[in-house]
Design a protein around this motif. Structure first.
Motif: not given
Length: 637
Positions: A96, A98, A142, A191, A193
């Motif tokens: 992801s 995020d 990220y 995870s 974000g």
């Protein structure tokens, strides 16, 4: 402090305490118009999703993969003082955008929620969630910084049925720049974000090969003779260390440090006192004596037991009263990461300015540097000082690096500052004065003067009381009144907050009280040039007093604006706060006193003789001169 400000502060503090004990649901956010502390901090600390990470509730990751792993590869089993490490996450079922990795220090920091500390976070804003981390992440990235991660290009097979793959997973690798911050570090894979974070796994502690290594040396002048220079550096050890310099001279250092108890606070613990704290180690200092002005020497610092720095060459500045000085000046520099990380506070132009200034120093055409306020922008997150010192070391270790205190070093609510904003995050000048010992009268009196070449520099604190009859006011009057203009014909006045600016940013509203109190002193003592930071652009005035141009420059034969101070009228003033922080726009209707306005990252270059001072604004990215001006005078005033 205004009486109205004091009463407002009292009301705000009572309101904060009341709010701290209200049970808010996780889905309810108090509006900024209601939450007084959020208003204050959002205005002054540029809140972003990463910067408020410590206020987020830590949720359970939904359906985590049992194969998730994080691996950190370094050149050696132990971390060096300055390196890039590759962090690989693997075993991820559904990559992801995020997903992110944080660098945590110290490694034993609690990466779970801290419910007993809820009230301590009130003054930073969001009351709706319990904090995520008891100790703030140093930096984060990220995983999508690896473009193959979201595409699952690096697919791994985790479970087979005979020869057929039943379960596959994805991986990604990102690079972190790591410097020796003395404490163990750990990389944690999250995870969700920065808004809804959850922990997937962590790397475990990673140690530096020598946490006691002497690092980040920088030099400064202690007086106007240029025969002694102070060297300051950081180490994880309190043990006595040495400076070896010149022709075999050896000096023993003294060591200082500071603790959380030294950080200031108001009703509730400040960031510096709580979640922004990082152990600073020990700050060593020694004064190299017996030097000659305008002379090159070499030195190294450390000891046989903790290690030695590389040998470094430095040059002493010219003594006060000599003919020539080449200097650079700027304000509001700060720092930025050397990797794609997000950090607590990033000043985007700082790297280009540091690189350009370092190149100037290496060229041998710089005698000294003046950094006038807003130094590291650590603002209560103490590890940021280490990263800043690392970045400036190549230039600050070679020429005299002189500083002035700014709002982001000194201000905090209820700390005795002139203003009541929370800009220092609770540092209140303690780290600044420890890392950058200047020739000041006493602790928390960060004003001083120094003479180099043909210039007398008067350096003040706009953050301390400058009103008439105050201690600093009396010092300014005495200092500028005692300048021997036959010895140092030029008088440059420096402080962080300006008297004049055409900025459109309301946070930079000028304080008329400061101008009313101090500007008459500049005129009385015939200050030639006043340099300020705080506003993040470059602006030059006419010979200005009380917003009126008492004289205008004329063009010399090269077309350069020239101020003739043989018949003195008023100071020239310049804002030079364009060394790193995001740039500020100008008003479409500037005052008539504003002659040049540039919103680019850069620095001021000065070359003074006893006959004139030539000054240039240099664009750090292009290295081009974008503004030039001269101040001249006959030697007999």
């Amino acid at each position: 402090m205004k009486p109205s400000a004091t009463s407002s502060l009292t009301i705000l503090n009572v309101f904060i305490i009341f709010l701290a004990f209200i049970p808010f649901s996780s889905s309810y956010l108090l509006p900024p118009s209601v939450l007084g502390s959020a208003i204050v901090h959002q205005n002054y600390t540029a809140i972003s999703s990463f910067r408020v990470l410590n206020r987020r509730g830590l949720i359970q990751c939904p359906h985590p993969s049992p194969y998730v792993r994080i691996n950190v590869s370094s050149e050696n089993s132990l971390l060096s003082d300055n390196e890039y490490v590759n962090v690989t996450v693997s075993g991820v079922f559904l990559p992801s955008d995020d997903d992110w990795v944080a660098m945590i220090s110290p490694s034993d920091s609690d990466v779970k929620s801290c419910p007993l500390k809820k009230s301590r976070y009130v003054q930073t804003g969001d009351l709706s969630k319990l904090p995520l981390l008891c100790h703030y992440p140093v930096k984060a990235q990220y995983v999508s910084n690896d473009p193959d991660y979201l595409k699952c290009t690096k697919q791994e097979y985790k479970k087979y049925n005979n020869t057929n793959c039943e379960v596959s997973a994805c991986s990604g690798t990102i690079s972190f720049h790591v410097i020796n911050i003395r404490t163990d570090i750990e990389f944690v894979f999250f995870s969700g974000g920065f808004e809804t974070p959850c922990i997937l796994t962590s790397s475990g502690p990673m140690k530096f090969s020598n946490p006691n290594q002497p690092l980040r040396g920088h030099i400064s002048s202690i007086d106007s003779t240029a025969t002694s220079m102070r060297l300051t550096w950081v180490s994880g050890s309190e043990e006595t260390q040495q400076v070896q310099y010149g022709d075999g001279e050896t000096l023993t250092s003294t060591a200082k440090t500071f603790s959380q108890d030294d950080m200031c606070t108001s009703v509730l613990p400040s960031p510096a006192k709580d979640f922004g704290w990082h152990d600073p180690g020990y700050i060593h200092s020694a004064v190299m004596t017996g030097l000659r002005p305008s002379t090159t020497y070499s030195y190294r610092y450390g000891s046989d037991s903790v290690g030695w720095s590389d040998k470094i060459q430095f040059r002493t500045p010219p003594a006060g009263g000599s003919d020539e000085l080449k200097f650079l000046a700027f304000g509001d520099m700060g720092k930025a990461p050397l990797d794609p990380s997000v950090e607590h506070y990033i000043q985007p132009g700082s790297l280009s300015v540091i690189k350009a200034v370092t190149d100037e120093v290496k060229s041998g055409n710089v005698d000294s540097i003046f950094h006038i306020g807003d130094i590291s922008y650590a603002t209560g997150f103490l590890v940021e000082w280490d990263f800043f010192l690392h970045l400036i070391s190549p230039m600050a270790s070679q020429v005299s690096y002189m500083t002035a205190i700014g709002n982001h070093e000194r201000y905090y609510i209820g700390s005795g500052s002139v203003y009541i904003t929370p800009d220092s995050g609770g540092e209140c000048g303690v780290p600044y004065e420890t890392y950058f010992p200047m020739p000041t009268p006493a602790k928390d009196e960060p004003w001083y003067s120094i003479e180099q070449g043909s210039i007398h520099f008067t350096v003040i604190s706009t953050e301390h009381d400058w009103t008439e009859n105050s201690e600093q006011y009396e010092w300014m009057t005495k200092d500028m009144g005692s300048v021997d203009r036959s010895k140092t014909p030029w008088l440059i006045f420096t402080g962080h907050r300006p008297m004049y600016s055409s900025s459109t940013n309301r946070l930079f509203n000028l304080d008329d009280r400061f101008s009313k109190a101090v500007e008459p002193l500049l005129l009385q003592h015939k200050v030639d040039l006043a340099l300020f930071g705080h506003v993040h652009n470059y602006e030059r005035t006419c010979s200005v007093y009380q917003s009126n141009c008492l004289a205008m420059p004329t063009k010399d034969r090269n077309g350069i604006d020239t101020y003739d101070h043989s018949n003195y009228s008023a100071p020239v003033q310049a804002v030079i706060g364009m060394a790193g922080f995001s740039l500020t726009k100008f008003s479409k209707n500037p005052g008539s006193w504003s002659l040049t306005r540039i919103s680019d990252f850069g620095y001021l270059r000065g070359h003074a003789t006893k006959e004139d001072i030539n000054l240039e604004f240099v664009n750090a990215n292009t290295r081009q001169v974008q503004d030039s001006f001269r101040i001249t005078k006959r030697q007999n005033r």
